[in-house]
Design a protein around this motif. Structure first.
Motif, PDB file in Angstrom:
ATOM      1  N   LEU A 106      -2.970   1.336   6.611  1.00  0.00           N
ATOM      2  CA  LEU A 106      -4.050   0.621   5.925  1.00  0.00           C
ATOM      3  C   LEU A 106      -3.713   0.190   4.495  1.00  0.00           C
ATOM      4  CD1 LEU A 106      -6.920  -0.428   6.268  1.00  0.00           C
ATOM      5  CD2 LEU A 106      -7.761   1.777   5.438  1.00  0.00           C
ATOM      6  N   PRO A 107      -3.134   1.027   3.646  1.00  0.00           N
ATOM      7  CA  PRO A 107      -2.811   0.559   2.288  1.00  0.00           C
ATOM      8  C   PRO A 107      -1.859  -0.630   2.297  1.00  0.00           C
ATOM      9  CG  PRO A 107      -2.653   2.946   2.418  1.00  0.00           C
ATOM     10  CD  PRO A 107      -2.816   2.461   3.813  1.00  0.00           C
ATOM     11  N   PHE A 108      -0.875  -0.600   3.181  1.00  0.00           N
ATOM     12  CA  PHE A 108       0.058  -1.732   3.265  1.00  0.00           C
ATOM     13  C   PHE A 108      -0.681  -2.993   3.714  1.00  0.00           C
ATOM     14  CE2 PHE A 108       3.969   0.537   2.618  1.00  0.00           C
ATOM     15  CZ  PHE A 108       3.752   1.818   3.120  1.00  0.00           C
ATOM     16  N   LEU A 109      -1.587  -2.826   4.641  1.00  0.00           N
ATOM     17  CA  LEU A 109      -2.309  -3.975   5.179  1.00  0.00           C
ATOM     18  C   LEU A 109      -3.253  -4.574   4.128  1.00  0.00           C
ATOM     19  CD1 LEU A 109      -3.108  -2.507   8.712  1.00  0.00           C
ATOM     20  CD2 LEU A 109      -1.451  -4.308   8.166  1.00  0.00           C
ATOM     21  N   ILE A 110      -3.968  -3.721   3.432  1.00  0.00           N
ATOM     22  CA  ILE A 110      -4.892  -4.221   2.404  1.00  0.00           C
ATOM     23  C   ILE A 110      -4.123  -4.959   1.313  1.00  0.00           C
ATOM     24  CG2 ILE A 110      -6.460  -3.526   0.561  1.00  0.00           C
ATOM     25  CD1 ILE A 110      -7.452  -1.288   2.385  1.00  0.00           C
ATOM     26  N   ALA A 111      -3.059  -4.335   0.834  1.00  0.00           N
ATOM     27  CA  ALA A 111      -2.257  -4.971  -0.211  1.00  0.00           C
ATOM     28  C   ALA A 111      -1.623  -6.258   0.297  1.00  0.00           C
ATOM     29  CB  ALA A 111      -1.174  -4.012  -0.702  1.00  0.00           C
ATOM     30  N   GLY A 112      -1.123  -6.232   1.516  1.00  0.00           N
ATOM     31  CA  GLY A 112      -0.489  -7.416   2.083  1.00  0.00           C
ATOM     32  C   GLY A 112      -1.464  -8.563   2.237  1.00  0.00           C
ATOM     33  N   CYS A 123       5.101  -4.874   1.764  1.00  0.00           N
ATOM     34  CA  CYS A 123       3.987  -4.425   2.601  1.00  0.00           C
ATOM     35  C   CYS A 123       4.306  -4.535   4.086  1.00  0.00           C
ATOM     36  CB  CYS A 123       2.739  -5.247   2.281  1.00  0.00           C
ATOM     37  SG  CYS A 123       2.094  -5.002   0.613  1.00  0.00           S
ATOM     38  N   MET A 124       5.052  -5.526   4.482  1.00  0.00           N
ATOM     39  CA  MET A 124       5.278  -5.764   5.908  1.00  0.00           C
ATOM     40  C   MET A 124       6.480  -4.994   6.472  1.00  0.00           C
ATOM     41  SD  MET A 124       4.233  -7.273   8.653  1.00  0.00           S
ATOM     42  CE  MET A 124       3.147  -8.652   8.252  1.00  0.00           C
ATOM     43  N   PHE A 125       7.573  -4.970   5.734  1.00  0.00           N
ATOM     44  CA  PHE A 125       8.802  -4.376   6.282  1.00  0.00           C
ATOM     45  C   PHE A 125       8.614  -2.924   6.727  1.00  0.00           C
ATOM     46  CE2 PHE A 125      12.216  -7.350   4.270  1.00  0.00           C
ATOM     47  CZ  PHE A 125      11.590  -8.427   4.832  1.00  0.00           C
ATOM     48  N   PRO A 126       7.960  -2.067   5.945  1.00  0.00           N
ATOM     49  CA  PRO A 126       7.798  -0.675   6.384  1.00  0.00           C
ATOM     50  C   PRO A 126       6.974  -0.546   7.656  1.00  0.00           C
ATOM     51  CG  PRO A 126       7.352  -0.879   4.040  1.00  0.00           C
ATOM     52  CD  PRO A 126       7.413  -2.272   4.587  1.00  0.00           C
TER      53      PRO A 126
END
Lengths: 182, 216
Positions: free
Chosen positions: A106-112, A82-85
């Motif tokens: 947003l999807p990366f942030l929510i999942a992270g 989630c963070m690297f991209p």
């Protein structure tokens, strides 16, 4: 710098990011005054700040796994995914001044946030996790706990929350009393 | 007007960047001054070996699958010949007429740390079958993880049974198909594996599992 110092440094950066994000979010709720000016100033460079948070989080994660030899567990890898991209996505967005990046991030942030929150919880309550330590790196294993509560998963959570605040919080306009969304 | 706004924006942005850089610098200085590798206290581990060689006799058991039927149930359990931390011999000889319960523990595992008090309480309650030979196997030793050294950890936890110190290669764990910590294996008096399980087990459940295993 020793690993011990690096742990403390990273923990303090995480706290700065968290406090900064909370302050930024809180400042946006206040009417236009000195504090509102600060929030507006942060908003002007928020894309670059968000990129900085993601990049430092990425660099820190790689330091702890490749230099300090803290082997990432399964949940650590999910948080990395989630963070690297975000480090790359936000760099492009900052250069292009594209605030719409928040929707792609947003999807990366929510999942992270979800994964790091769960990871942090089971570090304190291992029995809420899988019930057994894996033969490889266990997600209930705590490599370090600085300042009494800052662990690697907590730092990741701080990073995600800080980026959310930087991307989604908008200060109120001084003149119109509406939020600014450029 | 727009030029003034642009200038003001750039100035405020620069101030934010300066503030961020200052915060990072302060954090770095504090970390370097305050941080530092803690003194390594290995006085106990330097005298007591945390790993001991283990001789395995018999076929190794297949790794316990995460779900489904355990293929090792009913198979002959391998014999282990090793030693405790202080070098005193500890052996597991399935088929010698007494049942065994092997408890594989890792000093750093939070679930092992939670399980040991339950096992002690189980013993103190008088529910442990009289002929059941309970042996702890210290394995997965890691000097950079919590509660090291395990030789002191078992003392601190009050472990009341014998302890077999596994080899650095985890030969005992591999022989019994360890899949997680804590790892239980109950071997019947006939030398065959009755049940294997990984993870925390409550006292009541353990009692029932042991009773069923020894009755089978």
């Amino acid at each position: 710098m020793s690993v011990d110092s690096a742990e403390l440094f990273a923990s303090m950066l995480a706290m700065v990011a968290l406090v900064g994000g909370v302050a930024h979010a809180g400042g946006s709720l206040l009417p236009a005054n000195a504090v509102g000016w600060v929030t507006k100033s942060v908003h002007d460079v928020s894309l670059w700040l968000a990129w900085l948070v993601a990049t430092v989080a990425t660099a820190g994660s790689l330091y702890f796994s490749e230099i300090a030899d803290y082997v990432p567990c399964r949940l650590c890898w999910f948080q990395r995914i989630c963070m690297f991209p975000l480090a790359g996505i936000l760099l492009v967005a900052a250069i292009r001044r594209d605030r719409n990046v928040r929707w792609y991030a947003l999807p990366f942030l929510i999942a992270g946030i979800a994964v790091s929150s769960y990871h942090y919880i089971i570090e304190w309550r291992p029995s809420w996790g899988e019930g057994a330590c894996s033969v490889g790196p266990a997600c209930t294993d705590v490599w370090f706990r600085r300042l009494g509560f800052v662990t690697l998963s907590f730092m990741a959570l701080c990073g995600f929350l800080s980026i959310v605040a930087l991307l989604f919080v908008h200060p109120k306009s001084e003149n119109l009393g509406t939020t600014i969304d450029d | 007007m727009s030029k003034q706004l642009t200038t003001k924006t750039k100035t405020s942005g620069r101030l934010v960047v300066i503030g961020v850089v200052l915060a990072i610098a302060v954090a770095l200085i504090v970390a370097v001054l305050v941080g530092g590798d803690p003194p390594v206290d290995d006085t106990s581990s330097s005298v007591v070996a945390q790993n001991q060689p283990v001789q395995v006799a018999g076929a190794a058991l297949e790794r316990l699958p995460d779900e489904g039927v355990d293929p090792a149930v009913g198979m002959a359990a391998p014999a282990l010949a090793g030693a405790s931390f202080d070098g005193s011999p500890v052996s597991i000889t399935p088929g010698d007429g007494q049942p065994y319960m092997l408890v594989f523990l890792a000093h750093w595992c939070p679930h092992c740390n939670a399980e040991v008090p339950r096992l002690i309480e189980w013993r103190e309650s008088g529910l442990v079958p009289a002929d059941l030979n309970v042996i702890g196997v210290s394995t997965g030793v890691a000097s950079d993880r919590p509660n090291y050294p395990p030789s002191q950890w078992v003392v601190d936890k009050g472990w009341p049974w014998s302890v077999l110190a596994d080899s650095a290669n985890m030969d005992a764990a591999a022989a019994y198909g360890l899949s997680g910590y804590p790892f239980f294996t109950i071997v019947g008096a006939d030398g065959n594996v009755k049940v294997r399980m990984a993870g925390e087990v409550g006292a009541e459940a353990l009692n029932e599992i042991v009773a069923n295993a020894l009755a089978s």
